[in-house]
Design an enzyme around this catalytic site. Structure first.
Site, PDB file in Angstrom:
ATOM      1  N   ARG A 107      17.466 -34.064   6.793  1.00  0.00           N
ATOM      2  CA  ARG A 107      17.855 -34.904   7.928  1.00  0.00           C
ATOM      3  C   ARG A 107      19.314 -35.284   7.680  1.00  0.00           C
ATOM      4  O   ARG A 107      19.615 -36.035   6.749  1.00  0.00           O
ATOM      5  CB  ARG A 107      16.955 -36.135   8.002  1.00  0.00           C
ATOM      6  CG  ARG A 107      17.254 -37.071   9.180  1.00  0.00           C
ATOM      7  CD  ARG A 107      16.295 -38.245   9.146  1.00  0.00           C
ATOM      8  NE  ARG A 107      16.684 -39.299  10.068  1.00  0.00           N
ATOM      9  CZ  ARG A 107      16.204 -39.439  11.306  1.00  0.00           C
ATOM     10  NH1 ARG A 107      15.308 -38.578  11.761  1.00  0.00           N
ATOM     11  NH2 ARG A 107      16.607 -40.434  12.081  1.00  0.00           N
ATOM     12  N   HIS A 134      16.879 -32.104  17.419  1.00  0.00           N
ATOM     13  CA  HIS A 134      15.757 -32.770  16.714  1.00  0.00           C
ATOM     14  C   HIS A 134      14.465 -32.021  17.080  1.00  0.00           C
ATOM     15  O   HIS A 134      13.602 -32.551  17.778  1.00  0.00           O
ATOM     16  CB  HIS A 134      15.693 -34.225  17.156  1.00  0.00           C
ATOM     17  CG  HIS A 134      14.888 -35.109  16.264  1.00  0.00           C
ATOM     18  ND1 HIS A 134      14.210 -34.652  15.143  1.00  0.00           N
ATOM     19  CD2 HIS A 134      14.634 -36.458  16.323  1.00  0.00           C
ATOM     20  CE1 HIS A 134      13.584 -35.653  14.562  1.00  0.00           C
ATOM     21  NE2 HIS A 134      13.828 -36.758  15.256  1.00  0.00           N
ATOM     22  N   GLN A 137      10.702 -33.484  16.519  1.00  0.00           N
ATOM     23  CA  GLN A 137      10.318 -34.519  17.467  1.00  0.00           C
ATOM     24  C   GLN A 137       9.811 -33.917  18.769  1.00  0.00           C
ATOM     25  O   GLN A 137       8.786 -34.333  19.315  1.00  0.00           O
ATOM     26  CB  GLN A 137      11.510 -35.440  17.757  1.00  0.00           C
ATOM     27  CG  GLN A 137      11.208 -36.521  18.791  1.00  0.00           C
ATOM     28  CD  GLN A 137      10.148 -37.480  18.318  1.00  0.00           C
ATOM     29  OE1 GLN A 137      10.301 -38.106  17.272  1.00  0.00           O
ATOM     30  NE2 GLN A 137       9.062 -37.617  19.067  1.00  0.00           N
ATOM     31  N   ASP A 225      15.439 -42.541  25.359  1.00  0.00           N
ATOM     32  CA  ASP A 225      15.777 -42.706  23.948  1.00  0.00           C
ATOM     33  C   ASP A 225      16.781 -43.852  23.845  1.00  0.00           C
ATOM     34  O   ASP A 225      17.354 -44.289  24.840  1.00  0.00           O
ATOM     35  CB  ASP A 225      16.377 -41.409  23.386  1.00  0.00           C
ATOM     36  CG  ASP A 225      16.345 -41.353  21.862  1.00  0.00           C
ATOM     37  OD1 ASP A 225      15.904 -42.329  21.228  1.00  0.00           O
ATOM     38  OD2 ASP A 225      16.770 -40.325  21.303  1.00  0.00           O
ATOM     39  N   CYS A 266      11.000 -41.568  21.494  1.00  0.00           N
ATOM     40  CA  CYS A 266      10.763 -41.109  20.121  1.00  0.00           C
ATOM     41  C   CYS A 266      10.819 -42.235  19.097  1.00  0.00           C
ATOM     42  O   CYS A 266      10.421 -42.035  17.952  1.00  0.00           O
ATOM     43  CB  CYS A 266      11.744 -40.004  19.752  1.00  0.00           C
ATOM     44  SG  CYS A 266      13.457 -40.541  19.619  1.00  0.00           S
ATOM     45  N   ARG A 294       3.998 -36.502  15.124  1.00  0.00           N
ATOM     46  CA  ARG A 294       5.006 -35.970  14.204  1.00  0.00           C
ATOM     47  C   ARG A 294       4.331 -35.511  12.909  1.00  0.00           C
ATOM     48  O   ARG A 294       4.675 -34.462  12.343  1.00  0.00           O
ATOM     49  CB  ARG A 294       6.046 -37.056  13.886  1.00  0.00           C
ATOM     50  CG  ARG A 294       7.042 -37.349  14.989  1.00  0.00           C
ATOM     51  CD  ARG A 294       8.109 -36.266  15.098  1.00  0.00           C
ATOM     52  NE  ARG A 294       8.848 -36.123  13.862  1.00  0.00           N
ATOM     53  CZ  ARG A 294       9.880 -36.879  13.511  1.00  0.00           C
ATOM     54  NH1 ARG A 294      10.293 -37.857  14.298  1.00  0.00           N
ATOM     55  NH2 ARG A 294      10.508 -36.657  12.368  1.00  0.00           N
TER      56      ARG A 294
END
Length: 308
Positions: A107, A134, A137, A225, A266, A294
């Protein structure tokens, strides 16, 4: 080498297989205590390195728990501990880690760090997030939609707000899973043209506009988001809030979507900014199913990477 770097780089049939396996593993755990290991100890005897240049809650916990459920072990390194690209090249770090571990999840900030790590590693590398995409996700998001509403192919997905890294992976997914996507937000915060062009090249229907009411009309899924990043300066945060205020997902906006339209985020969320509590805690919100998935999707991704 089976790297999982971005959704558009994986064949649709493979992506579908990953989701099918994720669902099967989730179903198999129904009613089991969370600490119980899976019957299939796919990662028994395996070591997975989790590299965090950018801090995380969901990514760290979901990967760590998933690896343990599959019988594996984790080595977790923060940005201060690994100093990727500082003092040692990323290429050399990749070569060394490959001698110690069976799989690497990273990450990070710069997409280039991910790509260079994957280019020189001799073990699979998973994109846990970059500033541009991402994919883990969005795989969880597709899984969540299909759990609640059936196949996502042909459905209308509306992204509301900043065209960020999660939005980019949704654009990749639109082409691979065959859904229509509308992105609504300020013109200067739209997703990169590269991502839009890639999606359209697959035949996906992609629309960009600045009218949230028009965009959300008849949507099957509305996604928001956070408007700001933890690393933004106070001045940038204030400017972005002012830009994005007209794109708050509230009850009035959701009422324009289909009656059974789902809402996703998310997380983490700044409640009362990008979305109201009424929406986030409402009957059409699946944000916590999304967070749980996830775990299951990433377990399936790791098994695919290692061909297990």
């Amino acid at each position: 080498m089976r790297h999982f770097l971005d959704i558009h780089k994986i064949d649709p049939e493979v992506l579908r297989g990953i989701l099918d396996q994720a669902k099967a593993m989730k179903d198999a755990r129904t009613g089991c205590p969370k600490g119980v290991e899976d019957d299939v100890q796919a990662l028994a005897g395996r070591m997975v390195a989790l590299l965090f240049e950018k801090p995380s809650t969901r990514t760290r916990v979901s990967f760590d728990v998933g690896i343990r459920q599959l019988g594996g072990k984790t080595l977790i390194l923060s940005g201060n501990e690994i100093q990727l690209g500082h003092g040692e090249t990323i290429a050399d770090t990749a070569r060394v880690l490959s001698r110690y571990v069976d799989l690497v999840m990273i990450r990070t900030f710069a997409e280039g760090s991910l790509l260079e790590l994957a280019r020189h590693a001799t073990v699979p590398v998973i994109n846990g997030l970059t500033n541009r995409t991402h994919p883990c996700q969005v795989m969880a998001d597709v899984m969540t939609f299909e759990e609640h509403r059936g196949p996502i192919a042909g459905r209308k997905v509306v992204w509301v707000g900043d065209g960020n890294n999660v939005c980019a992976s949704f654009l990749h997914a639109a082409g691979q899973f065959g859904f229509e996507m509308v992105v609504t937000g300020p013109e200067d915060l739209r997703p990169e043209a590269e991502f839009v062009d890639l999606a359209r090249a697959t035949g996906a229907s992609i629309e960009l506009n600045s009218d949230p009411a028009k965009a959300v009309t008849r949507a099957d899924l509305v996604v928001a988001d956070t408007w700001v990043s933890m690393h933004d300066s106070p001045a940038i945060k204030e400017r972005r809030r002012k830009q994005l205020e007209p794109y708050q997902v509230n009850a009035e906006l959701m009422a324009l979507a289909k009656k059974d339209a789902l809402f996703m985020h998310c997380l983490p969320a700044h409640r009362g900014e990008e979305a109201t509590d009424e929406v986030m805690d409402g009957p059409n919100s699946v944000i916590f199913d999304e967070a749980e998935n996830r775990l299951h999707v990433q377990k399936a991704i790791m098994r695919w990477c290692l061909d297990l």
